[in-house]
Write a protein that holds these residues in place. Sequence first.
Motif, mmCIF file in Angstrom:
data_model
loop_
_atom_site.group_PDB
_atom_site.id
_atom_site.type_symbol
_atom_site.label_atom_id
_atom_site.label_comp_id
_atom_site.label_asym_id
_atom_site.label_seq_id
_atom_site.Cartn_x
_atom_site.Cartn_y
_atom_site.Cartn_z
ATOM 1 N N LEU A 49 -59.370 28.968 44.890
ATOM 2 C CA LEU A 49 -58.027 28.617 44.425
ATOM 3 C C LEU A 49 -58.010 27.234 43.793
ATOM 4 C CD1 LEU A 49 -55.927 29.943 47.450
ATOM 5 C CD2 LEU A 49 -55.990 30.915 45.157
ATOM 6 N N PHE A 50 -58.712 26.286 44.391
ATOM 7 C CA PHE A 50 -58.743 24.920 43.864
ATOM 8 C C PHE A 50 -59.433 24.873 42.508
ATOM 9 C CE2 PHE A 50 -61.085 20.911 43.390
ATOM 10 C CZ PHE A 50 -60.027 20.009 43.410
ATOM 11 N N ILE A 51 -60.556 25.569 42.385
ATOM 12 C CA ILE A 51 -61.313 25.547 41.126
ATOM 13 C C ILE A 51 -60.500 26.167 39.995
ATOM 14 C CG2 ILE A 51 -63.301 26.580 39.954
ATOM 15 C CD1 ILE A 51 -64.918 26.126 42.469
ATOM 16 N N VAL A 52 -59.875 27.319 40.254
ATOM 17 C CA VAL A 52 -59.087 27.968 39.201
ATOM 18 C C VAL A 52 -57.891 27.109 38.812
ATOM 19 C CG1 VAL A 52 -57.688 29.989 38.631
ATOM 20 C CG2 VAL A 52 -59.842 30.275 39.860
ATOM 21 N N LYS A 53 -57.261 26.456 39.790
ATOM 22 C CA LYS A 53 -56.090 25.624 39.498
ATOM 23 C C LYS A 53 -56.451 24.394 38.671
ATOM 24 C CE LYS A 53 -52.216 23.256 41.743
ATOM 25 N NZ LYS A 53 -52.359 22.000 40.965
ATOM 26 N N THR A 54 -57.606 23.804 38.947
ATOM 27 C CA THR A 54 -57.955 22.533 38.302
ATOM 28 C C THR A 54 -58.794 22.691 37.043
ATOM 29 O OG1 THR A 54 -59.900 22.338 39.768
ATOM 30 C CG2 THR A 54 -57.840 21.261 40.478
ATOM 31 N N GLU A 55 -59.222 23.905 36.721
ATOM 32 C CA GLU A 55 -60.055 24.127 35.538
ATOM 33 C C GLU A 55 -59.260 24.918 34.499
ATOM 34 O OE1 GLU A 55 -62.526 23.783 32.849
ATOM 35 O OE2 GLU A 55 -63.209 22.948 34.756
ATOM 36 N N PRO A 56 -58.764 24.257 33.444
ATOM 37 C CA PRO A 56 -57.929 24.949 32.441
ATOM 38 C C PRO A 56 -58.626 26.136 31.783
ATOM 39 C CG PRO A 56 -57.779 22.568 32.175
ATOM 40 C CD PRO A 56 -58.874 22.814 33.166
ATOM 41 N N SER A 57 -59.946 26.091 31.639
ATOM 42 C CA SER A 57 -60.655 27.187 30.978
ATOM 43 C C SER A 57 -60.633 28.473 31.803
ATOM 44 C CB SER A 57 -62.107 26.791 30.695
ATOM 45 O OG SER A 57 -62.827 26.592 31.909
ATOM 46 N N LEU A 58 -60.258 28.376 33.069
ATOM 47 C CA LEU A 58 -60.200 29.551 33.939
ATOM 48 C C LEU A 58 -58.788 30.125 34.048
ATOM 49 C CD1 LEU A 58 -62.533 28.413 36.869
ATOM 50 C CD2 LEU A 58 -63.125 29.676 34.802
ATOM 51 N N HIS A 59 -57.873 29.596 33.263
ATOM 52 C CA HIS A 59 -56.495 30.096 33.313
ATOM 53 C C HIS A 59 -56.374 31.339 32.440
ATOM 54 C CE1 HIS A 59 -54.865 25.875 34.613
ATOM 55 N NE2 HIS A 59 -55.682 26.432 35.489
ATOM 56 N N GLY A 60 -56.863 32.458 32.972
ATOM 57 C CA GLY A 60 -56.838 33.731 32.271
ATOM 58 C C GLY A 60 -56.618 34.864 33.254
ATOM 59 N N PRO A 61 -56.387 36.083 32.763
ATOM 60 C CA PRO A 61 -56.050 37.222 33.641
ATOM 61 C C PRO A 61 -57.049 37.461 34.755
ATOM 62 C CG PRO A 61 -55.716 37.804 31.340
ATOM 63 C CD PRO A 61 -56.371 36.455 31.336
ATOM 64 N N MET A 62 -58.347 37.457 34.431
ATOM 65 C CA MET A 62 -59.358 37.753 35.448
ATOM 66 C C MET A 62 -59.266 36.775 36.613
ATOM 67 S SD MET A 62 -63.502 37.679 34.991
ATOM 68 C CE MET A 62 -64.593 37.695 36.406
ATOM 69 N N TYR A 63 -59.062 35.489 36.299
ATOM 70 C CA TYR A 63 -59.046 34.468 37.338
ATOM 71 C C TYR A 63 -57.705 34.407 38.064
ATOM 72 C CZ TYR A 63 -63.306 33.347 34.921
ATOM 73 O OH TYR A 63 -64.548 33.440 34.345
ATOM 74 N N TYR A 64 -56.631 34.805 37.391
ATOM 75 C CA TYR A 64 -55.358 34.924 38.099
ATOM 76 C C TYR A 64 -55.432 36.050 39.134
ATOM 77 C CZ TYR A 64 -53.274 31.841 34.586
ATOM 78 O OH TYR A 64 -52.981 30.776 33.781
ATOM 79 N N PHE A 65 -56.041 37.171 38.750
ATOM 80 C CA PHE A 65 -56.228 38.253 39.728
ATOM 81 C C PHE A 65 -57.141 37.799 40.867
ATOM 82 C CE2 PHE A 65 -55.345 41.282 36.048
ATOM 83 C CZ PHE A 65 -54.067 41.578 36.500
ATOM 84 N N LEU A 66 -58.136 36.974 40.542
ATOM 85 C CA LEU A 66 -59.030 36.448 41.580
ATOM 86 C C LEU A 66 -58.257 35.560 42.555
ATOM 87 C CD1 LEU A 66 -61.813 36.114 42.799
ATOM 88 C CD2 LEU A 66 -62.312 34.356 41.081
ATOM 89 N N CYS A 67 -57.312 34.774 42.041
ATOM 90 C CA CYS A 67 -56.481 33.953 42.922
ATOM 91 C C CYS A 67 -55.613 34.823 43.830
ATOM 92 C CB CYS A 67 -55.600 33.020 42.088
ATOM 93 S SG CYS A 67 -56.486 31.655 41.327
ATOM 94 N N MET A 68 -55.056 35.887 43.261
ATOM 95 C CA MET A 68 -54.288 36.831 44.094
ATOM 96 C C MET A 68 -55.164 37.408 45.200
ATOM 97 S SD MET A 68 -52.181 38.997 41.227
ATOM 98 C CE MET A 68 -51.427 38.188 39.816
#
Length: 315
Positions: A49-68
């Motif tokens: 969750l921390f990595i996806v939140k702090t890395e703008p390049s990961l702000h995409g559908p695959m990583y949002y589903f990963l956060c869920m």
Amino acid sequence: MSDSNTTNFTNPSTFILLGIPGLEAAQVWISIPFCTMYVIAILGNFIILFIVKTEPSLHGPMYYFLCMLSITDLVLCTCTIPKMLSIFWFNSREIDFSACLTQMFFIHCFFAMESGIFLAMAFDRYVAICDPLRHSTALRNHVVAKIGLAVMLRGSIFALPCPLLERQWPYCRTSIIPHTCCEHIAVVNLACADIRISSYYGLTVANLVICLDMFFIAVSYTQILRAIFRLPTKDARLKTFGTCGSHLCAILAFYIPGLFSVLTYWFGHHVALHFHVLFANVCLLVPPMLNPIIFGVRTKQIRDRLLRLFTHKGT
């Protein structure tokens, strides 16, 4: 409350969670690997969750589903493991009746949600590989949010009747649940009434949800594999299939133990009760522990960001 097996009551205030029947003397030792896996699950999912939140390049559908998926994993293991450890370490066996039904709801709701998230991730991979030009438009942020809301509502709607039905039954057989948590069938079996509706509903809905999700995931990957095999070079095929590797590993880690647990329930009538209880806990804990490891190791963007994070801390 007395631990007697013959306690007579119709409106219980508390239940007694027995733990792992037949292995009471070994529960302290059993708690060590379970506690270790729980700590790994908590740390791993918070790191995702921390990595996806702090890395703008990961702000995409695959990583949002990963956060869920990470949030679902955190809730799924936290609603069961702390109470299990308190039973093992402090002999804290009592659980309030309402808390028991709440725990039952969370277990079934978030288990269904996790299955739904895997289906959503399969859909994301299908669009990304089979129709890549539409991926950025078909799965915009508001669409991803709607999918996540639908997954949450589906899990809640399917899980809610279970505790509502359990609240209606009279309980006069025993106050002891031979389990580490308020698992649906374990609670249903304590009622002194015709429990067929509740029992059939729980089993039918659980199997239906899982089987339908697995069917649609299989359909998605059939189309994905057809698209991959049409690619002109072997390197292109391997690279494209590699984007699905972490998702496939996580699916196997989730569905294989779940299917085995269902099969042992239906056909393993001679299997010892302590095995059923142990394996039920494995099904609730192992996927939340493995998912962040699988995605962290196999997903290059997350792996690179994690390496940079620790490298900067070490300098």
